[in-house]
Motif scaffolding. Structure first.
Motif, PDB file in Angstrom:
ATOM      1  N   PRO A  97       9.026   2.320  14.807  1.00 16.31           N
ATOM      2  CA  PRO A  97       8.023   3.141  14.119  1.00 16.31           C
ATOM      3  C   PRO A  97       7.160   2.327  13.148  1.00 16.31           C
ATOM      4  CG  PRO A  97      10.151   4.233  14.092  1.00 16.31           C
ATOM      5  CD  PRO A  97      10.385   2.880  14.649  1.00 16.31           C
ATOM      6  N   THR A  98       7.783   1.421  12.397  1.00 15.04           N
ATOM      7  CA  THR A  98       7.026   0.609  11.445  1.00 15.04           C
ATOM      8  C   THR A  98       6.084  -0.339  12.184  1.00 15.04           C
ATOM      9  OG1 THR A  98       8.966   0.692   9.996  1.00 15.04           O
ATOM     10  CG2 THR A  98       7.235  -0.866   9.401  1.00 15.04           C
ATOM     11  N   GLN A  99       6.560  -0.918  13.302  1.00 16.96           N
ATOM     12  CA  GLN A  99       5.709  -1.787  14.116  1.00 16.96           C
ATOM     13  C   GLN A  99       4.483  -1.030  14.615  1.00 16.96           C
ATOM     14  OE1 GLN A  99       8.772  -2.997  17.131  1.00 16.96           O
ATOM     15  NE2 GLN A  99       7.570  -4.862  17.201  1.00 16.96           N
ATOM     16  N   LEU A 100       4.684   0.235  15.006  1.00 18.05           N
ATOM     17  CA  LEU A 100       3.586   1.031  15.540  1.00 18.05           C
ATOM     18  C   LEU A 100       2.552   1.327  14.454  1.00 18.05           C
ATOM     19  CD1 LEU A 100       5.626   3.448  17.811  1.00 18.05           C
ATOM     20  CD2 LEU A 100       3.813   1.926  18.594  1.00 18.05           C
ATOM     21  N   VAL A 101       3.048   1.563  13.227  1.00 15.82           N
ATOM     22  CA  VAL A 101       2.153   1.897  12.124  1.00 15.82           C
ATOM     23  C   VAL A 101       1.466   0.646  11.567  1.00 15.82           C
ATOM     24  CG1 VAL A 101       2.145   2.739   9.730  1.00 15.82           C
ATOM     25  CG2 VAL A 101       3.387   3.994  11.483  1.00 15.82           C
ATOM     26  N   LYS A 102       2.164  -0.471  11.601  1.00 15.11           N
ATOM     27  CA  LYS A 102       1.614  -1.709  11.015  1.00 15.11           C
ATOM     28  C   LYS A 102       1.673  -2.858  12.013  1.00 15.11           C
ATOM     29  CE  LYS A 102       3.147  -1.174   6.196  1.00 15.11           C
ATOM     30  NZ  LYS A 102       3.895  -1.919   5.155  1.00 15.11           N
ATOM     31  N   PRO A 148      23.107   4.086  25.873  1.00 13.26           N
ATOM     32  CA  PRO A 148      22.039   4.954  25.365  1.00 13.26           C
ATOM     33  C   PRO A 148      21.234   4.346  24.222  1.00 13.26           C
ATOM     34  CG  PRO A 148      24.144   5.641  24.455  1.00 13.26           C
ATOM     35  CD  PRO A 148      24.447   4.499  25.366  1.00 13.26           C
ATOM     36  N   ILE A 149      21.560   3.113  23.846  1.00 13.45           N
ATOM     37  CA  ILE A 149      20.950   2.562  22.647  1.00 13.45           C
ATOM     38  C   ILE A 149      20.761   1.056  22.771  1.00 13.45           C
ATOM     39  CG2 ILE A 149      23.202   2.234  21.544  1.00 13.45           C
ATOM     40  CD1 ILE A 149      21.975   2.973  18.887  1.00 13.45           C
ATOM     41  N   GLY A 150      19.774   0.553  22.066  1.00 15.50           N
ATOM     42  CA  GLY A 150      19.537  -0.890  22.012  1.00 15.50           C
ATOM     43  C   GLY A 150      18.990  -1.248  20.643  1.00 15.50           C
ATOM     44  N   ARG A 151      18.953  -2.534  20.325  1.00 18.43           N
ATOM     45  CA  ARG A 151      18.438  -3.044  19.055  1.00 18.43           C
ATOM     46  C   ARG A 151      19.235  -2.583  17.833  1.00 18.43           C
ATOM     47  NH1 ARG A 151      13.341  -5.218  18.285  1.00 18.43           N
ATOM     48  NH2 ARG A 151      12.740  -3.748  16.648  1.00 18.43           N
ATOM     49  N   TYR A 152      20.469  -2.242  18.077  1.00 15.45           N
ATOM     50  CA  TYR A 152      21.355  -1.926  16.960  1.00 15.45           C
ATOM     51  C   TYR A 152      22.612  -2.778  16.998  1.00 15.45           C
ATOM     52  CZ  TYR A 152      18.875   1.774  14.655  1.00 15.45           C
ATOM     53  OH  TYR A 152      17.950   2.460  13.925  1.00 15.45           O
ATOM     54  N   ASP A 153      22.581  -3.807  17.871  1.00 10.38           N
ATOM     55  CA  ASP A 153      23.758  -4.659  18.048  1.00 10.38           C
ATOM     56  C   ASP A 153      24.096  -5.400  16.761  1.00 10.38           C
ATOM     57  OD1 ASP A 153      22.150  -7.549  19.607  1.00 10.38           O
ATOM     58  OD2 ASP A 153      21.272  -5.949  18.395  1.00 10.38           O
ATOM     59  N   TYR A 178      15.514   4.740  19.596  1.00 12.51           N
ATOM     60  CA  TYR A 178      15.344   6.166  19.334  1.00 12.51           C
ATOM     61  C   TYR A 178      16.611   6.862  18.856  1.00 12.51           C
ATOM     62  CZ  TYR A 178      14.236  11.050  20.275  1.00 12.51           C
ATOM     63  OH  TYR A 178      14.060  12.400  20.163  1.00 12.51           O
ATOM     64  N   LYS A 179      17.673   6.748  19.652  1.00 13.81           N
ATOM     65  CA  LYS A 179      18.906   7.433  19.273  1.00 13.81           C
ATOM     66  C   LYS A 179      19.469   6.831  17.990  1.00 13.81           C
ATOM     67  CE  LYS A 179      20.431  10.031  23.019  1.00 13.81           C
ATOM     68  NZ  LYS A 179      20.549   9.759  24.450  1.00 13.81           N
ATOM     69  N   PRO A 210       6.460  -2.520  20.873  1.00 16.12           N
ATOM     70  CA  PRO A 210       6.999  -1.438  20.039  1.00 16.12           C
ATOM     71  C   PRO A 210       7.369  -0.175  20.815  1.00 16.12           C
ATOM     72  CG  PRO A 210       4.659  -1.790  19.591  1.00 16.12           C
ATOM     73  CD  PRO A 210       5.085  -2.870  20.511  1.00 16.12           C
ATOM     74  N   PHE A 211       6.673   0.066  21.942  1.00 15.89           N
ATOM     75  CA  PHE A 211       6.992   1.268  22.718  1.00 15.89           C
ATOM     76  C   PHE A 211       8.333   1.108  23.426  1.00 15.89           C
ATOM     77  CE2 PHE A 211       3.157   3.458  21.870  1.00 15.89           C
ATOM     78  CZ  PHE A 211       2.177   2.481  21.742  1.00 15.89           C
ATOM     79  N   VAL A 212       8.556  -0.102  23.933  1.00 17.64           N
ATOM     80  CA  VAL A 212       9.846  -0.408  24.552  1.00 17.64           C
ATOM     81  C   VAL A 212      10.940  -0.293  23.496  1.00 17.64           C
ATOM     82  CG1 VAL A 212      11.216  -2.241  25.604  1.00 17.64           C
ATOM     83  CG2 VAL A 212       8.858  -1.887  26.336  1.00 17.64           C
ATOM     84  N   ASN A 213      10.641  -0.857  22.311  1.00 21.99           N
ATOM     85  CA  ASN A 213      11.606  -0.826  21.209  1.00 21.99           C
ATOM     86  C   ASN A 213      11.942   0.595  20.792  1.00 21.99           C
ATOM     87  OD1 ASN A 213      11.671  -3.579  21.179  1.00 21.99           O
ATOM     88  ND2 ASN A 213      10.310  -3.809  19.410  1.00 21.99           N
ATOM     89  N   LEU A 214      10.904   1.428  20.758  1.00 22.98           N
ATOM     90  CA  LEU A 214      11.121   2.810  20.317  1.00 22.98           C
ATOM     91  C   LEU A 214      12.113   3.522  21.229  1.00 22.98           C
ATOM     92  CD1 LEU A 214      10.385   4.929  18.249  1.00 22.98           C
ATOM     93  CD2 LEU A 214       8.447   5.608  19.678  1.00 22.98           C
ATOM     94  N   LYS A 215      11.956   3.287  22.543  1.00 22.63           N
ATOM     95  CA  LYS A 215      12.878   3.920  23.503  1.00 22.63           C
ATOM     96  C   LYS A 215      14.303   3.444  23.256  1.00 22.63           C
ATOM     97  CE  LYS A 215      10.080   4.978  27.574  1.00 22.63           C
ATOM     98  NZ  LYS A 215       9.475   4.099  28.572  1.00 22.63           N
TER      99      LYS A 215
END
Lengths: 346, 357
Positions: B186-191, B240-245, B287-288, B279-284
């Protein structure tokens, strides 16, 4: 940084030096437009020398005696004289700088506007509940990092802004005596919130706070038996800071540390200060486990009540350790009485 | 604008610190060209490359580097059924590298991280700074306003209790990033244009009881002190999740470090992060996590390990039980994750028998 409303700020200076000409003139670019409260150390005999061009009210022993009664004016001697300024101020924010400090230069060579930085820190939220690895998330060019919970991103009100010092850092006497040549040349370009429950030594040399929010919590309470006129011989601000942090944590406020820097000059002799019995060290050792395990009652919702409860706990748990603690507890209670009487008339 | 350092001509240290006691773990799916720039600082060290994605692809390693490489086939072969705990199609697979290492220290870095410049223009030897951080004590019980008191030119400030000045052992050194900051989607999308140009010249200990978001891009740790807690969870393919490792590992690590009296540092060194992921890939992927995080954080903030948990493995197993009990109601994923945490410890102990409690 956003525009400051200068009418919301009092700059409080404790005068331990009689001649404030150099000090005030060096700060003129940044003190200009602000109201100043200069409180003269009641034990200072000489007349104060204050240059022209400042909007300043000066308070000396007679004024202090009039407001708090002569039996209470010892509470405001030495470095603690500035607390009198906090007591009688009517403003929202207080910025307080020791009279041996001048503006510092940032790495680009520009003089640092410590007043604006402090007020900016106070006006922006603090984030004590989760550490942001990019430090202050609200400043230009930064933000909350990945993994920072969204529900915590609005932060909490900032109660205090603790600044730092270039040149002579606020080291204790043994450390400075051991490293006589050491000067702080490291300009760390960050403001950060000290996390919830983390204790820290808050220095009174360069500090600002939200008086409306936590004014009564800045207590002039702990006096060392041999307290002197150099910072190496005091601990009043460190004790005050421990109380302030604990109360802020309890009430859900934040304490920031980091920018702004001031340039602190040579005064006193660390080795000389070492000759005095270093009782401050012992008192700190006893204070740490006390504050670590202290829990203020949930019913203490006002700052004044928190201070009273804290004083009670100090008396009960630390009173037997050292008379300095009993005196501190009594002073804290007296301080709240004075605060209420001075500030109730509105 | 901030730029990476040009390291051509930077001399190699003739006596690199901890040369035989440190492994560099790098997860990769594309190539390791970035190592060319790191040559003066990293060449003396042994690399463990964990190749994610298609195992039939060959990863080219620049000449002169000493390395071992593991792809998915290797991971499956070495761990057998326990390989299920290692993520696929996610850089979380890097923790396999921690497990197979035989060294005391680990430095892990992403393959899009270049050498940063300090304010004087000098190339930052990130590994050297991490090593300094790890070899110096931490101070988690009382905050020092002048940051790392053990650094040249710094010290403990007035009022800092003398009994706490010895500090504790440092388990983790968390470095930062110039240029592309580690923002969430979300922050990447805004900035999208925001770049981190601020070089904060400090190392500090994160106080006991305080959690933080640990980023795995530029990280070093004492494997002997905290290794088993550095599990990067179940992410990526089939999850169901990524980028939280790294976040997950960081929360577990901090709770355990606080319990065992170990320190975690953050701040220097900086690396130059060159690539902004989509960022769109990241958001998916995130998300959870964004929702679950709201429950996960209070869970970790209130997690209390028992007095009997005295080794990292014991702490971690206890934590996994708490995860199963308290977080499974949020989503069955946490049930799987709790099991994977146990599998991870079993695999760790199998591969590292000497460190068993």
């Amino acid at each position: 940084m956003s525009e400051i409303n200068k009418n919301e700020v009092d700059i409080v200076i404790g005068a331990l030096n009689a001649d404030l000409t150099q000090f005030l003139n060096s700060w003129k670019p940044f003190f200009s437009g602000f109201h100043l409260i200069v409180v003269k150390d009641p034990e200072l005999k000489q007349e104060l020398n204050i240059p022209q061009g400042f909007d300043v009210d000066v308070y000396s022993k007679t004024d202090i005696d009039k407001v708090v009664g002569s039996s209470n004016s010892t509470m405001f001697s030495g470095y603690s004289c500035r607390y009198f300024g906090y007591l009688i101020s009517k403003k929202k924010y207080i910025v307080s700088i020791d009279d041996d400090c001048v503006p510092a230069k940032d790495p680009k060579g520009f003089l640092v506007d410590a007043v604006s930085q402090h007020v900016n820190n106070l006006e922006n939220p603090a984030t004590p509940l989760f550490f942001n690895t990019l430090y202050d998330p609200y400043c230009e060019g930064a933000d909350f990092v990945r993994g920072y919970p969204f529900s915590l991103r609005s932060g909490v009100p900032c109660a205090a802004s603790c600044g730092l010092w270039l040149n002579l850092a606020d080291l204790d006497a043994p450390t400075q005596a051991l490293k006589t040549e050491q000067r702080n040349t490291s300009y760390v370009d960050a403001v950060m919130t000290v996390p919830l429950k983390a204790m820290l030594p808050i220095s009174g040399i360069n500090i600002a706070f939200n008086r409306e929010l936590v004014g009564p919590a800045l207590v002039p309470a702990l006096r060392l038996a041999g307290e002197g006129k150099v910072r190496w011989e005091t601990l009043e601000d460190v004790w005050c800071g421990m109380c302030l942090k604990h109360i802020s944590d309890h009430l859900g406020y934040g304490v920031k540390t980091g920018l702004p820097y001031v340039w602190r000059n040579e005064r006193g002799d660390a080795v000389e200060s070492l000759r005095k019995k270093w009782e401050g060290m012992k008192l700190m050792e006893k204070s740490v486990p006390f504050f670590e395990s202290l829990k203020l009652p949930e019913t203490a919702l006002k700052v004044e009540d928190c201070v009273i409860e804290l004083a009670k706990a100090v008396k009960e748990q630390l009173g037997s350790e050292d008379p300095a603690f009993t005196q501190a507890a009594d002073a804290m209670v007296k301080w709240i009485q004075l605060w209420n009487s001075v500030n109730s008339s509105g | 604008m901030v730029e990476p350092a040009n390291t051509v001509g930077v001399p190699m240290n003739p006596t690199p610190l901890l040369k035989d006691e440190l492994d560099i773990v790098i997860p990769t799916i594309r190539n390791l060209d970035f190592l060319e720039m790191w040559r003066p600082f990293l060449q003396p060290y042994h690399l463990i490359i964990v190749q994610d994605g298609d195992p039939s692809k060959t990863i080219a390693v620049p000449e002169g580097f000493d390395y071992e490489l593991y792809n998915r086939n290797d991971i499956n072969r070495i761990l057998g059924p326990k390989a299920s705990c290692i993520s696929f199609k996610d850089s979380a697979c890097r923790c396999f590298g921690y497990m197979v290492s035989k060294k005391k220290y680990i430095f892990t870095i992403d393959d899009d991280c270049f050498v940063a410049k300090d304010p004087s223009g000098k190339a930052v030897n990130a590994l050297e700074q991490h090593i300094k951080n790890l070899l110096c004590p931490s101070s988690p019980f009382f905050f020092n306003t002048l940051y790392d008191p053990y650094r040249e030119g710094a010290d403990f400030v007035r009022g800092y209790p003398f009994s706490l000045r010895e500090g504790v052992s440092t388990a983790v050194s968390h470095g930062l990033w110039l240029n592309i900051p580690d923002y969430d989607a979300p922050t990447q999308l805004v900035k999208p244009k925001e770049r981190n140009t601020r070089y904060v010249d400090a190392v500090l200990t994160i106080p006991k009881g305080t959690l933080f978001p640990m980023c795995g891009m530029n990280l070093a740790f004492d494997r002997e002190l905290i290794g088993p807690a550095m599990y990067f969870g179940l992410m990526g393919d089939g999850q169901p999740i990524g980028r939280y490792d790294d976040m997950w590992a960081g929360w577990c690590v901090k709770v355990i470090c606080d319990h065992l009296g170990l320190g975690v540092k953050t701040g220097l060194p900086y690396i130059y992060h060159s690539k902004a992921s989509n960022p769109f890939v990241n958001l998916k992927k995130e998300y959870k996590g964004i929702f679950w995080q709201e429950d996960i954080i209070p869970f970790f903030q209130s997690a209390k390990l028992s007095k009997e948990a005295v080794t990292v493995q014991q702490c971690y197993i206890e934590l996994s039980k708490m995860v199963k009990e308290k977080l499974s109601p949020i989503d069955p994923y946490f049930d799987k994750l709790a099991d994977a945490m146990v599998t991870w410890i079993e695999a760790w102990d199998e591969l590292n028998p000497a460190t068993k409690a």
